[in-house]
Scaffold this motif. Structure first.
Motif, PDB file in Angstrom:
ATOM      1  N   ASN A   4      21.509  85.620 -23.592  1.00 11.77           N
ATOM      2  CA  ASN A   4      22.397  85.973 -22.471  1.00 11.77           C
ATOM      3  C   ASN A   4      21.625  86.443 -21.236  1.00 11.77           C
ATOM      4  O   ASN A   4      22.132  86.375 -20.121  1.00 11.77           O
ATOM      5  N   ARG A   5      20.402  86.931 -21.449  1.00 12.37           N
ATOM      6  CA  ARG A   5      19.596  87.419 -20.322  1.00 12.37           C
ATOM      7  C   ARG A   5      18.500  86.436 -19.913  1.00 12.37           C
ATOM      8  O   ARG A   5      17.659  86.749 -19.076  1.00 12.37           O
ATOM      9  N   LEU A   6      18.538  85.262 -20.493  1.00 14.04           N
ATOM     10  CA  LEU A   6      17.474  84.292 -20.249  1.00 14.04           C
ATOM     11  C   LEU A   6      17.352  83.912 -18.780  1.00 14.04           C
ATOM     12  O   LEU A   6      16.249  83.723 -18.259  1.00 14.04           O
ATOM     13  N   LYS A   7      18.488  83.828 -18.079  1.00 17.97           N
ATOM     14  CA  LYS A   7      18.467  83.424 -16.674  1.00 17.97           C
ATOM     15  C   LYS A   7      17.786  84.457 -15.776  1.00 17.97           C
ATOM     16  O   LYS A   7      17.360  84.130 -14.664  1.00 17.97           O
ATOM     17  N   GLU A   8      17.686  85.701 -16.242  1.00 18.73           N
ATOM     18  CA  GLU A   8      17.049  86.744 -15.437  1.00 18.73           C
ATOM     19  C   GLU A   8      15.522  86.645 -15.465  1.00 18.73           C
ATOM     20  O   GLU A   8      14.848  87.226 -14.606  1.00 18.73           O
ATOM     21  N   CYS A   9      14.985  85.935 -16.464  1.00 24.08           N
ATOM     22  CA  CYS A   9      13.531  85.884 -16.650  1.00 24.08           C
ATOM     23  C   CYS A   9      12.905  84.824 -15.756  1.00 24.08           C
ATOM     24  O   CYS A   9      13.564  83.869 -15.328  1.00 24.08           O
TER      25      CYS A   9
ATOM     26  N   GLU B 292      28.098  77.423 -38.398  1.00 24.45           N
ATOM     27  CA  GLU B 292      28.124  76.292 -37.465  1.00 24.45           C
ATOM     28  C   GLU B 292      28.672  76.721 -36.109  1.00 24.45           C
ATOM     29  O   GLU B 292      28.224  76.235 -35.067  1.00 24.45           O
ATOM     30  N   ASP B 293      29.640  77.627 -36.107  1.00 25.80           N
ATOM     31  CA  ASP B 293      30.197  78.115 -34.847  1.00 25.80           C
ATOM     32  C   ASP B 293      29.119  78.821 -34.022  1.00 25.80           C
ATOM     33  O   ASP B 293      29.023  78.630 -32.798  1.00 25.80           O
ATOM     34  N   GLU B 294      28.314  79.647 -34.707  1.00 23.98           N
ATOM     35  CA  GLU B 294      27.241  80.337 -33.994  1.00 23.98           C
ATOM     36  C   GLU B 294      26.218  79.338 -33.462  1.00 23.98           C
ATOM     37  O   GLU B 294      25.706  79.501 -32.352  1.00 23.98           O
ATOM     38  N   LEU B 295      25.941  78.302 -34.256  1.00 31.35           N
ATOM     39  CA  LEU B 295      25.005  77.272 -33.816  1.00 31.35           C
ATOM     40  C   LEU B 295      25.453  76.648 -32.498  1.00 31.35           C
ATOM     41  O   LEU B 295      24.675  76.526 -31.547  1.00 31.35           O
ATOM     42  N   PHE B 296      26.741  76.274 -32.425  1.00 26.04           N
ATOM     43  CA  PHE B 296      27.242  75.633 -31.221  1.00 26.04           C
ATOM     44  C   PHE B 296      27.321  76.616 -30.043  1.00 26.04           C
ATOM     45  O   PHE B 296      27.171  76.212 -28.883  1.00 26.04           O
ATOM     46  N   ASP B 297      27.541  77.897 -30.350  1.00 24.29           N
ATOM     47  CA  ASP B 297      27.498  78.912 -29.279  1.00 24.29           C
ATOM     48  C   ASP B 297      26.100  78.984 -28.666  1.00 24.29           C
ATOM     49  O   ASP B 297      25.940  79.055 -27.434  1.00 24.29           O
ATOM     50  N   ILE B 298      25.085  78.956 -29.528  1.00 25.04           N
ATOM     51  CA  ILE B 298      23.706  79.020 -29.054  1.00 25.04           C
ATOM     52  C   ILE B 298      23.353  77.765 -28.261  1.00 25.04           C
ATOM     53  O   ILE B 298      22.731  77.832 -27.190  1.00 25.04           O
ATOM     54  N   LEU B 299      23.784  76.606 -28.775  1.00 25.35           N
ATOM     55  CA  LEU B 299      23.494  75.358 -28.070  1.00 25.35           C
ATOM     56  C   LEU B 299      24.158  75.341 -26.695  1.00 25.35           C
ATOM     57  O   LEU B 299      23.595  74.809 -25.728  1.00 25.35           O
ATOM     58  N   SER B 300      25.341  75.929 -26.601  1.00 26.55           N
ATOM     59  CA  SER B 300      26.037  75.995 -25.299  1.00 26.55           C
ATOM     60  C   SER B 300      25.257  76.863 -24.313  1.00 26.55           C
ATOM     61  O   SER B 300      25.154  76.538 -23.116  1.00 26.55           O
ATOM     62  N   LEU B 301      24.700  77.979 -24.820  1.00 21.47           N
ATOM     63  CA  LEU B 301      23.914  78.858 -23.952  1.00 21.47           C
ATOM     64  C   LEU B 301      22.619  78.184 -23.498  1.00 21.47           C
ATOM     65  O   LEU B 301      22.107  78.456 -22.404  1.00 21.47           O
ATOM     66  N   LEU B 302      22.110  77.291 -24.340  1.00 18.84           N
ATOM     67  CA  LEU B 302      20.843  76.636 -24.030  1.00 18.84           C
ATOM     68  C   LEU B 302      21.002  75.382 -23.188  1.00 18.84           C
ATOM     69  O   LEU B 302      20.018  74.857 -22.660  1.00 18.84           O
ATOM     70  N   ASP B 303      22.227  74.903 -23.065  1.00 21.52           N
ATOM     71  CA  ASP B 303      22.458  73.583 -22.470  1.00 21.52           C
ATOM     72  C   ASP B 303      21.844  73.444 -21.079  1.00 21.52           C
ATOM     73  O   ASP B 303      21.189  72.448 -20.775  1.00 21.52           O
TER      74      ASP B 303
ATOM     75  N   THR C  82      12.896  74.716 -24.609  1.00 24.59           N
ATOM     76  CA  THR C  82      14.310  74.590 -24.971  1.00 24.59           C
ATOM     77  C   THR C  82      14.501  73.439 -25.939  1.00 24.59           C
ATOM     78  O   THR C  82      15.247  73.551 -26.921  1.00 24.59           O
ATOM     79  N   LEU C  83      13.837  72.328 -25.681  1.00 23.16           N
ATOM     80  CA  LEU C  83      13.938  71.172 -26.581  1.00 23.16           C
ATOM     81  C   LEU C  83      13.430  71.529 -27.980  1.00 23.16           C
ATOM     82  O   LEU C  83      14.065  71.185 -28.983  1.00 23.16           O
ATOM     83  N   SER C  84      12.311  72.253 -28.046  1.00 25.95           N
ATOM     84  CA  SER C  84      11.773  72.659 -29.351  1.00 25.95           C
ATOM     85  C   SER C  84      12.768  73.539 -30.098  1.00 25.95           C
ATOM     86  O   SER C  84      12.953  73.391 -31.313  1.00 25.95           O
ATOM     87  N   LEU C  85      13.415  74.459 -29.360  1.00 20.88           N
ATOM     88  CA  LEU C  85      14.401  75.335 -29.993  1.00 20.88           C
ATOM     89  C   LEU C  85      15.629  74.537 -30.433  1.00 20.88           C
ATOM     90  O   LEU C  85      16.155  74.741 -31.529  1.00 20.88           O
TER      91      LEU C  85
ATOM     92  N   SER D 130      20.349  66.464 -32.377  1.00 19.32           N
ATOM     93  CA  SER D 130      18.941  66.352 -31.995  1.00 19.32           C
ATOM     94  C   SER D 130      18.711  65.111 -31.151  1.00 19.32           C
ATOM     95  O   SER D 130      17.990  65.150 -30.137  1.00 19.32           O
ATOM     96  N   LEU D 131      19.337  64.017 -31.551  1.00 21.89           N
ATOM     97  CA  LEU D 131      19.185  62.766 -30.813  1.00 21.89           C
ATOM     98  C   LEU D 131      19.776  62.882 -29.408  1.00 21.89           C
ATOM     99  O   LEU D 131      19.181  62.445 -28.424  1.00 21.89           O
ATOM    100  N   ALA D 132      20.943  63.512 -29.308  1.00 18.41           N
ATOM    101  CA  ALA D 132      21.588  63.687 -28.003  1.00 18.41           C
ATOM    102  C   ALA D 132      20.725  64.561 -27.089  1.00 18.41           C
ATOM    103  O   ALA D 132      20.605  64.293 -25.887  1.00 18.41           O
ATOM    104  N   ALA D 133      20.126  65.601 -27.667  1.00 16.77           N
ATOM    105  CA  ALA D 133      19.267  66.486 -26.869  1.00 16.77           C
ATOM    106  C   ALA D 133      18.053  65.733 -26.341  1.00 16.77           C
ATOM    107  O   ALA D 133      17.671  65.867 -25.176  1.00 16.77           O
ATOM    108  N   LEU D 134      17.441  64.919 -27.201  1.00 23.45           N
ATOM    109  CA  LEU D 134      16.263  64.167 -26.779  1.00 23.45           C
ATOM    110  C   LEU D 134      16.602  63.123 -25.720  1.00 23.45           C
ATOM    111  O   LEU D 134      15.818  62.870 -24.808  1.00 23.45           O
TER     112      LEU D 134
END
Length: 330
Positions: free
Chosen positions: A205-210, A230-241, A255-258, A270-274
């Motif tokens: 949540n604070r990543l944008k400040e860095c 799975e819900d938490e996974l998609f929450d994290i992916l949304s924050l990373l998008d 970000t891609l590695s994560l 993974s394929l969509a991200a790449l």
């Protein structure tokens, strides 16, 4: 090879530093100290001026303090006994009303790198973690990592480790990232900082400040975390998008590695991200930096090998006018 005329130069500098007329003129005194630093940079051994330079650090002139501290940190290991006098001055400066002076004193206190002085450094560093100025907290956090590096066999007090964990929620993003780096170093033998769900979501949540390198550091550390649902996974992916298409290649690559790390059981994601980062990766292949080009090609190679992504329509992206890189045509 010693600088010609070095001994005579050192004698002249000693006379100037000991001259009451020079000492009474702040500008002349500072310029003399600057000559010492310049002489040192030319390869002359000026360690014989250590006593005179110790006296010179007792000043309110911040510029002069910086110059003197450069000298003292360079020659402290050759004069461990006289360095105790330096520690006394530094400890006094740690209580200066000017936060710049406090941070400068803390930084150079840990840069002396003398195991015999560790006991004198711990208390100012602990106080620095609670300092009201962010610049002092930044230095104090990294100071504990330096202290651990100086004596890796000794354990850092658990109270200090807990305080570093609490500073992950510091309002200053640089302090937060420095805490990550310090805890990674201090807890290296235990596998690094313990990453749990609250810490993960707080950092995301604070990543944008860095800044760029802070974002890269946070993303690198978070690769050890595994979402609990799975819900938490998609929450994290949304924050990373948004970071997946960052204009800064180090952030995009981290970000891609994560992404690939936490979605390893979901090949479609993974394929969509790449596929999303293929454009920025290809653009990085044309970067003016040789290291950047090589890193981009390595990421593309991993993509082509592990996930069968084809780059046959972009052959020109893998050549440089200066350096011929790997040819990856699938």
């Amino acid at each position: 090879m010693p600088y010609l005329g070095g001994e005579e130069t050192v004698r002249e500098l000693r006379r100037a530093l000991s001259n009451p007329n020079v000492q009474s003129d702040p500008l002349r005194y500072r310029n003399t100290i600057l000559k010492v630093i310049r002489t040192m940079s030319q390869g002359v051994d000026v360690s014989g001026l250590f006593s005179e330079m110790v006296k010179a650090c007792a000043t309110v002139d911040v510029v002069q303090k910086k110059l003197v501290y450069v000298f003292l940190c360079s020659y402290a290991t050759l004069n461990p006994e006289l360095s105790l006098l330096v520690i006394n001055t530094l400890r006094k400066d740690c209580q200066d009303p000017n936060p710049m002076v406090r941070s400068l004193a803390l930084r150079n206190m840990t840069n002396l790198r003398l195991p015999s002085l560790v006991e004198y450094v711990e208390q100012p560093l602990t106080a620095g973690l609670r300092d009201r100025a962010a610049c002092v907290r930044r230095v104090a956090v990294l100071g504990w990592a330096k202290l651990h590096n100086l004596q890796p066999s000794s354990e850092i007090d658990a109270a200090v480790v807990n305080e570093l964990y609490s500073l992950l929620r510091d309002p200053d993003p640089v302090v937060m990232v420095n805490c990550l780096r310090a805890l990674e170093e201090i807890l290296k033998e235990e596998g690094g900082i313990a990453i749990n769900k609250p810490i993960t979501h707080h950092l995301l949540n604070r990543l944008k400040e860095c800044d760029i390198w802070g974002q890269s550091e946070v993303l690198r550390v978070l690769q050890r975390y595994r979402p609990q649902s799975e819900d938490e996974l998609f929450d994290i992916l949304s924050l990373l998008d948004s970071f997946l298409v960052s204009p800064h290649p180090p952030v995009m690559a981290a970000t891609l590695s994560l992404f690939l790390s936490i979605s390893s059981n979901l090949p479609a994601i993974s394929l969509a991200a790449l596929e999303r980062v293929s454009g920025p990766l290809l653009a990085a292949c044309g970067s003016g930096s040789r290291e950047m080009r090589f890193a981009a090609v390595c990421h593309i190679q991993v993509s082509a090998t592990n996930l069968n992504i084809r780059f046959t329509s972009h052959p020109r992206s893998f050549f440089s006018s200066k350096v011929k890189l790997k040819k990856l045509l699938g």
